[in-house]
Design a protein around this motif. Structure first.
Motif, PDB file in Angstrom:
ATOM      1  N   GLY A  30       0.818  -1.206   0.000  1.00  0.00           N
ATOM      2  CA  GLY A  30       0.000   0.000   0.000  1.00  0.00           C
ATOM      3  C   GLY A  30       0.851   1.255   0.000  1.00  0.00           C
ATOM      4  N   ALA A  31       1.942   1.230   0.754  1.00  0.00           N
ATOM      5  CA  ALA A  31       2.848   2.379   0.799  1.00  0.00           C
ATOM      6  C   ALA A  31       3.473   2.633  -0.576  1.00  0.00           C
ATOM      7  CB  ALA A  31       3.929   2.164   1.848  1.00  0.00           C
ATOM      8  N   ASP A  32       3.800   1.565  -1.307  1.00  0.00           N
ATOM      9  CA  ASP A  32       4.348   1.722  -2.658  1.00  0.00           C
ATOM     10  C   ASP A  32       3.319   2.350  -3.594  1.00  0.00           C
ATOM     11  OD1 ASP A  32       6.817   0.603  -2.021  1.00  0.00           O
ATOM     12  OD2 ASP A  32       6.189  -1.426  -2.603  1.00  0.00           O
ATOM     13  N   VAL A  33       2.065   1.956  -3.452  1.00  0.00           N
ATOM     14  CA  VAL A  33       0.996   2.510  -4.291  1.00  0.00           C
ATOM     15  C   VAL A  33       0.874   4.013  -4.046  1.00  0.00           C
ATOM     16  CG1 VAL A  33      -1.494   2.506  -4.731  1.00  0.00           C
ATOM     17  CG2 VAL A  33      -0.263   0.333  -4.447  1.00  0.00           C
ATOM     18  N   VAL A  34       0.874   4.417  -2.779  1.00  0.00           N
ATOM     19  CA  VAL A  34       0.778   5.833  -2.436  1.00  0.00           C
ATOM     20  C   VAL A  34       1.989   6.592  -2.965  1.00  0.00           C
ATOM     21  CG1 VAL A  34       0.720   7.491  -0.531  1.00  0.00           C
ATOM     22  CG2 VAL A  34      -0.697   5.432  -0.447  1.00  0.00           C
ATOM     23  N   ARG A  35       3.173   6.042  -2.776  1.00  0.00           N
ATOM     24  CA  ARG A  35       4.402   6.683  -3.249  1.00  0.00           C
ATOM     25  C   ARG A  35       4.366   6.851  -4.774  1.00  0.00           C
ATOM     26  NH1 ARG A  35       7.354   4.594   0.130  1.00  0.00           N
ATOM     27  NH2 ARG A  35       7.503   2.525  -0.762  1.00  0.00           N
ATOM     28  N   ASN A  36       3.901   5.838  -5.486  1.00  0.00           N
ATOM     29  CA  ASN A  36       3.819   5.924  -6.945  1.00  0.00           C
ATOM     30  C   ASN A  36       2.778   6.940  -7.393  1.00  0.00           C
ATOM     31  OD1 ASN A  36       5.826   4.033  -7.333  1.00  0.00           O
ATOM     32  ND2 ASN A  36       4.398   2.322  -7.531  1.00  0.00           N
ATOM     33  N   ALA A  37       1.729   7.127  -6.622  1.00  0.00           N
ATOM     34  CA  ALA A  37       0.694   8.104  -6.972  1.00  0.00           C
ATOM     35  C   ALA A  37       1.191   9.532  -6.784  1.00  0.00           C
ATOM     36  CB  ALA A  37      -0.555   7.879  -6.127  1.00  0.00           C
ATOM     37  N   THR A  38       2.136   9.730  -5.890  1.00  0.00           N
ATOM     38  CA  THR A  38       2.613  11.091  -5.661  1.00  0.00           C
ATOM     39  C   THR A  38       3.560  11.572  -6.759  1.00  0.00           C
ATOM     40  OG1 THR A  38       4.473  10.396  -4.278  1.00  0.00           O
ATOM     41  CG2 THR A  38       2.399  10.891  -3.154  1.00  0.00           C
ATOM     42  N   ARG A  39       4.189  10.657  -7.460  1.00  0.00           N
ATOM     43  CA  ARG A  39       5.131  11.070  -8.507  1.00  0.00           C
ATOM     44  C   ARG A  39       4.464  11.876  -9.622  1.00  0.00           C
ATOM     45  NH1 ARG A  39       8.539   6.212 -10.314  1.00  0.00           N
ATOM     46  NH2 ARG A  39       7.129   4.960  -9.108  1.00  0.00           N
ATOM     47  N   ALA A  41       1.679  13.481  -9.455  1.00  0.00           N
ATOM     48  CA  ALA A  41       1.146  14.697  -8.836  1.00  0.00           C
ATOM     49  C   ALA A  41       2.248  15.735  -8.673  1.00  0.00           C
ATOM     50  CB  ALA A  41       0.513  14.370  -7.488  1.00  0.00           C
ATOM     51  N   ASP A  42       3.405  15.319  -8.207  1.00  0.00           N
ATOM     52  CA  ASP A  42       4.533  16.249  -8.048  1.00  0.00           C
ATOM     53  C   ASP A  42       4.963  16.826  -9.392  1.00  0.00           C
ATOM     54  OD1 ASP A  42       4.527  15.803  -5.317  1.00  0.00           O
ATOM     55  OD2 ASP A  42       6.201  14.370  -5.380  1.00  0.00           O
ATOM     56  N   ALA A  43       5.047  15.968 -10.409  1.00  0.00           N
ATOM     57  CA  ALA A  43       5.450  16.433 -11.737  1.00  0.00           C
ATOM     58  C   ALA A  43       4.419  17.408 -12.297  1.00  0.00           C
ATOM     59  CB  ALA A  43       5.620  15.247 -12.683  1.00  0.00           C
ATOM     60  N   PHE A  44       3.157  17.127 -12.083  1.00  0.00           N
ATOM     61  CA  PHE A  44       2.097  18.002 -12.562  1.00  0.00           C
ATOM     62  C   PHE A  44       2.198  19.380 -11.909  1.00  0.00           C
ATOM     63  CE2 PHE A  44      -2.238  19.666 -12.550  1.00  0.00           C
ATOM     64  CZ  PHE A  44      -2.583  19.503 -13.878  1.00  0.00           C
ATOM     65  N   LEU A  45       2.441  19.399 -10.602  1.00  0.00           N
ATOM     66  CA  LEU A  45       2.526  20.677  -9.891  1.00  0.00           C
ATOM     67  C   LEU A  45       3.778  21.465 -10.261  1.00  0.00           C
ATOM     68  CD1 LEU A  45       1.226  19.592  -6.391  1.00  0.00           C
ATOM     69  CD2 LEU A  45       0.050  20.998  -8.096  1.00  0.00           C
ATOM     70  N   GLU A  46       4.807  20.791 -10.725  1.00  0.00           N
ATOM     71  CA  GLU A  46       6.031  21.474 -11.136  1.00  0.00           C
ATOM     72  C   GLU A  46       5.941  22.044 -12.543  1.00  0.00           C
ATOM     73  OE1 GLU A  46       9.218  18.699 -10.610  1.00  0.00           O
ATOM     74  OE2 GLU A  46       8.925  18.593  -8.446  1.00  0.00           O
ATOM     75  N   ALA A  47       4.909  21.656 -13.301  1.00  0.00           N
ATOM     76  CA  ALA A  47       4.752  22.169 -14.655  1.00  0.00           C
ATOM     77  C   ALA A  47       4.552  23.678 -14.612  1.00  0.00           C
ATOM     78  CB  ALA A  47       3.570  21.494 -15.336  1.00  0.00           C
ATOM     79  N   PRO A  48       5.122  24.402 -15.557  1.00  0.00           N
ATOM     80  CA  PRO A  48       5.046  25.869 -15.544  1.00  0.00           C
ATOM     81  C   PRO A  48       3.628  26.426 -15.505  1.00  0.00           C
ATOM     82  CG  PRO A  48       6.549  25.119 -17.245  1.00  0.00           C
ATOM     83  CD  PRO A  48       5.887  23.895 -16.668  1.00  0.00           C
ATOM     84  N   SER A  49       2.685  25.731 -16.101  1.00  0.00           N
ATOM     85  CA  SER A  49       1.326  26.285 -16.164  1.00  0.00           C
ATOM     86  C   SER A  49       0.382  25.676 -15.142  1.00  0.00           C
ATOM     87  CB  SER A  49       0.761  26.070 -17.572  1.00  0.00           C
ATOM     88  OG  SER A  49       0.743  24.687 -17.863  1.00  0.00           O
ATOM     89  N   ALA A  50       0.899  24.944 -14.182  1.00  0.00           N
ATOM     90  CA  ALA A  50       0.034  24.319 -13.179  1.00  0.00           C
ATOM     91  C   ALA A  50      -0.649  25.379 -12.335  1.00  0.00           C
ATOM     92  CB  ALA A  50       0.853  23.390 -12.280  1.00  0.00           C
TER      93      ALA A  50
END
Length: 52
Positions: A30-39, A41-50
């Motif tokens: 379960g922890a791996d699933v959560v960790r994989n879901a955050t990747r 999300a983090d990339a999306f938030l780092e996008a210039p137009s987020a």
């Protein structure tokens, strides 16, 4: 390959973290699933137009 345009894309993650982490999942914990879901999300938030 699909091209994603951050200015026209929405990322939707459903918050089920407590329930997912508690499940005896395989091949990923379960922890791996959560960790994989955050990747993405983090990339999306780092996008210039987020928008936040």
């Amino acid at each position: 390959m699909t091209t994603i345009e951050p200015s026209r894309t929405a990322l939707v993650l459903i918050d089920r973290i407590d329930r997912i982490v508690a499940l005896p999942l395989a091949p990923l914990s379960g922890a791996d699933v959560v960790r994989n879901a955050t990747r993405p999300a983090d990339a999306f938030l780092e996008a210039p137009s987020a928008r936040r």
